[in-house]
Design an enzyme around this catalytic site. Structure first.
Site, PDB file in Angstrom:
ATOM      1  N   SER A 109       0.804  -1.217   0.000  1.00 45.28           N
ATOM      2  CA  SER A 109       0.000   0.000   0.000  1.00 45.28           C
ATOM      3  C   SER A 109       0.841   1.273   0.000  1.00 45.28           C
ATOM      4  CB  SER A 109      -0.940   0.009   1.206  1.00 45.28           C
ATOM      5  OG  SER A 109      -0.204   0.011   2.398  1.00 45.28           O
ATOM      6  N   HIS A 128       1.474   3.824   7.008  1.00 45.50           N
ATOM      7  CA  HIS A 128       0.862   4.751   6.051  1.00 45.50           C
ATOM      8  C   HIS A 128       1.277   6.179   6.347  1.00 45.50           C
ATOM      9  CE1 HIS A 128      -2.697   2.085   4.495  1.00 45.50           C
ATOM     10  NE2 HIS A 128      -1.547   1.740   4.000  1.00 45.50           N
ATOM     11  N   ASP A 142      -7.792   6.079   5.036  1.00 47.49           N
ATOM     12  CA  ASP A 142      -7.827   4.822   5.783  1.00 47.49           C
ATOM     13  C   ASP A 142      -9.066   4.618   6.643  1.00 47.49           C
ATOM     14  OD1 ASP A 142      -5.471   4.144   4.724  1.00 47.49           O
ATOM     15  OD2 ASP A 142      -4.243   4.610   6.465  1.00 47.49           O
TER      16      ASP A 142
END
Lengths: 181, 178
Positions: free
Chosen positions: B55, B95, B121
């Site tokens: 990701s 992230h 998210d």
């Protein structure tokens, strides 16, 4: 002494130590590089609306709409002027920063771009829309006189630190005191 | 080859064998000390993490190593790559911070997004959770080393590899003589 196992072991160990040394040298060689560069930004259209952010809360929040121009030569500067082998990717992003009565600091990324090594990165963007919604956490955008746009970039190296550098230059604008219907 | 090991083992007396066991214990305990020492030094409960998903591509790929710090006094700012834990999920997520709102009393809430994902998210968080807070954070990425974490991924996906490696190492340490 000279069995296949011993030779294989020696070759593997030597390869590994050479790789480790080279990687470490790559990290050390770029540890002191100064990556700062300049940028120029301008906002064109500025509006503010008052809507519920669906899926997040039912309350009405301020939503800003801006279009902007952006001029910068970041990777050109980094790869040509400094010729740096330890830059794999740049993550360039534009941040809006402002203060509201309830929150002393708000930062929102409005636009970002991933630039890989070798890609054209002379960014000369005209009349751009934001990539992400400019939702405030409440109603602090209408009439806000001091919203600052800055450009930053996160350097992803082949190995080493992950520095975040703020470009020199910023742009301050204010939102209108009336909601757009 | 294996006969050689057995012969070595037979030729050892009790004291030598004990010595080998102790030195094996030394290796294990010093590894543990280094890990715990890093935890104190960096302030993070997990100072080194392996990237497990794509990701954050093309910045981080599966199997890359990240070095984290988690100092209390350092503020969270947008653009930083943070590692956080979500209730009900075992694996921490790596992230980038997309939005922050810091209240006048210093409490901060933030929203994250993976560079390679098209949406933020909120869908990954616990049901009903809209924001992350400082207590959710494991650390922020400070250093990057490619590929090395592939070893642990291999070991976790193929437990046989793990046991084989452990057995070989253990046997080597026990039998090996200076």
């Amino acid at each position: 002494m000279h069995s296949l196992l011993a030779r294989g072991n020696a070759v593997l160990a030597y390869t590994l130590s050479v790789l480790v040394t080279l990687t470490f040298a790559c990290f050390l060689s770029t540890i002191m590089v100064d990556y700062r560069t300049a940028t120029e930004m301008k906002t064109l259209k500025i509006e503010v609306k008052n809507l519920p952010e669906y899926g997040v809360s039912k309350k009405l929040n301020d939503l800003g709409h801006i279009t902007f121009n952006l001029d910068t030569d970041i990777l050109f500067f980094i790869t040509i002027n400094l010729f740096n082998w330890n830059v794999k990717q740049l993550f360039v992003y534009m941040t809006a920063e402002y203060e509201t009565p309830t929150n002393e600091l708000n930062q929102i990324i409005l636009w970002d771009k991933i630039i890989l090594r070798g890609e054209n990165s002379n960014l000369h963007l005209k009349n751009m829309r934001t990539k992400y919604y400019f939702w405030d956490d409440g109603n602090g955008l209408r009439g806000n006189k001091n919203v600052t746009l800055t450009l930053s970039y996160n350097i992803i190296p082949n190995v080493g630190r992950l520095p975040i550098i703020g470009a020199i230059g910023s742009h301050t604008f204010s939102f209108p005191s009336q909601y757009t219907r | 080859m294996f006969d050689g090991f057995l012969d070595d083992l037979k030729r050892m007396n009790k004291r030598q064998f004990l010595y080998q066991v102790l030195s094996f214990g030394m290796i294990v305990s010093s590894a543990l000390m280094i890990w715990k020492g890093l935890m104190v030094f960096t302030g993070s409960e997990s100072p080194i993490v392996v990237v497990l998903s794509g990701s954050m591509e093309p910045a981080f790929h599966r199997g890359d190593l990240l070095f984290l710090t988690n100092y209390e006094e350092e503020p969270v700012r947008v653009g930083e790559i943070v590692v956080f834990k979500i209730e009900g999920r075992d694996i921490p997520i790596v992230h980038r911070v997309l939005k922050i709102h810091e209240k006048n009393n210093g409490t901060i809430k933030f929203l994250t997004k993976g560079d390679n994902n098209s949406v933020d998210d909120r869908g990954l968080y616990a049901p009903g959770q809209q924001w992350l807070e400082k207590t959710d954070m494991v650390g922020r990425a400070r250093g990057f080393l490619p590929y090395v974490g592939m070893v642990t991924i291999l070991m976790n996906e193929y437990p046989k590899v793990k046991f084989a490696v452990l057995a070989c190492l253990g046997l080597y340490v026990l039998v090996h003589r200076e």
